[in-house]
Design an enzyme around this catalytic site. Sequence first.
Site, short mmCIF file in Angstrom:
data_model
loop_
_atom_site.label_atom_id
_atom_site.label_comp_id
_atom_site.label_asym_id
_atom_site.label_seq_id
_atom_site.Cartn_x
_atom_site.Cartn_y
_atom_site.Cartn_z
N HIS A 13 26.25 29.46 -21.24
CA HIS A 13 27.38 28.86 -21.96
C HIS A 13 27.97 29.81 -23.00
O HIS A 13 27.31 30.75 -23.46
CB HIS A 13 26.94 27.56 -22.65
CG HIS A 13 25.84 27.76 -23.65
ND1 HIS A 13 26.06 28.25 -24.92
CD2 HIS A 13 24.51 27.57 -23.56
CE1 HIS A 13 24.93 28.33 -25.57
NE2 HIS A 13 23.95 27.93 -24.77
N THR A 25 18.42 25.63 -31.20
CA THR A 25 19.11 24.47 -30.64
C THR A 25 18.22 23.70 -29.68
O THR A 25 17.94 22.53 -29.88
CB THR A 25 20.40 24.90 -29.92
OG1 THR A 25 21.06 25.90 -30.69
CG2 THR A 25 21.32 23.72 -29.74
N GLU A 92 18.34 23.74 -21.75
CA GLU A 92 17.72 24.84 -22.47
C GLU A 92 16.23 24.55 -22.67
O GLU A 92 15.78 23.40 -22.60
CB GLU A 92 18.42 25.02 -23.83
CG GLU A 92 17.86 26.10 -24.74
CD GLU A 92 17.87 27.49 -24.12
OE1 GLU A 92 17.21 27.66 -23.06
OE2 GLU A 92 18.49 28.40 -24.69
N HIS A 94 13.06 23.61 -24.56
CA HIS A 94 12.91 22.70 -25.69
C HIS A 94 12.13 23.44 -26.79
O HIS A 94 10.97 23.80 -26.59
CB HIS A 94 12.16 21.44 -25.26
CG HIS A 94 12.28 20.31 -26.23
ND1 HIS A 94 12.01 20.45 -27.57
CD2 HIS A 94 12.67 19.01 -26.05
CE1 HIS A 94 12.21 19.29 -28.18
NE2 HIS A 94 12.61 18.40 -27.28
N ARG A 120 9.41 34.73 -27.55
CA ARG A 120 9.40 35.67 -26.43
C ARG A 120 8.16 35.60 -25.54
O ARG A 120 8.20 36.02 -24.39
CB ARG A 120 9.57 37.10 -26.98
CG ARG A 120 10.97 37.36 -27.52
CD ARG A 120 11.99 37.19 -26.43
NE ARG A 120 13.36 37.32 -26.90
CZ ARG A 120 14.43 37.14 -26.14
NH1 ARG A 120 14.28 36.80 -24.88
NH2 ARG A 120 15.64 37.27 -26.64
#
Length: 229
Positions: A13, A25, A92, A94, A120
Amino acid sequence: MKRKLAKLVLVRHGESVANRDNVYTGWNDVPLSKKGIAQAKNAGLKVEKIAEFAPTHIHTSVLSRAIMTANIIADVCSFLYLPITKTWRLNERHYGALRGINKDVSKKIFGTNQVLEWRRGFDSVPPLLTQPVQDRRYQKYDMRLMPQGESLHQTQERLMPYFWDHIAPELMAGHDQLVVAHGSSLRALIKKIEDISNEDIVKVEVPNAEPIVYTFDTDLHIVKKEILH
């Protein structure tokens, strides 16, 4: 007649207001920023120029920033007539209790190394939410499936069933597909289709609104990969 090689186009996005504000987010639902809307339009122009790309289906998450981007791309490319599936499995990653926290602030709270490991590490799980997700878009699902925080590995495990059931068969039949999703969910998918190691996936970045074009043969082997910067 020889079956055409299918293309899979992945697009993260455009910039969201949370990206702009440097905030985690995850499953929080936030819109695109003004910059993100412009990025989505530009991504649409890039997708429109992909040679012989004629998708039969658009796949996206149930989060507004991805849906908005998918709709903008579809509008620019005259794909609005195509069926579009919105699934939580393309959401995405969580980020659990980190969601809504500024990334710089999280480093001060938990330490830079710990935050880097959560972000990561393939199997690293962030602090979990103490309560399940309360959102009407998930009410029809078995709440035991709904995460309260995920590693990238867990993100991959809930995403791949959708890929194998709904995207892979179309590609193997020679049908182009467009997927508009999120940075970490796309990293999880890319890891699987490119067979990237747990160590090397750390280095993989998926920028906002830069289409990634894969060309597959009928056995789902990658023939070509191109990133449209």
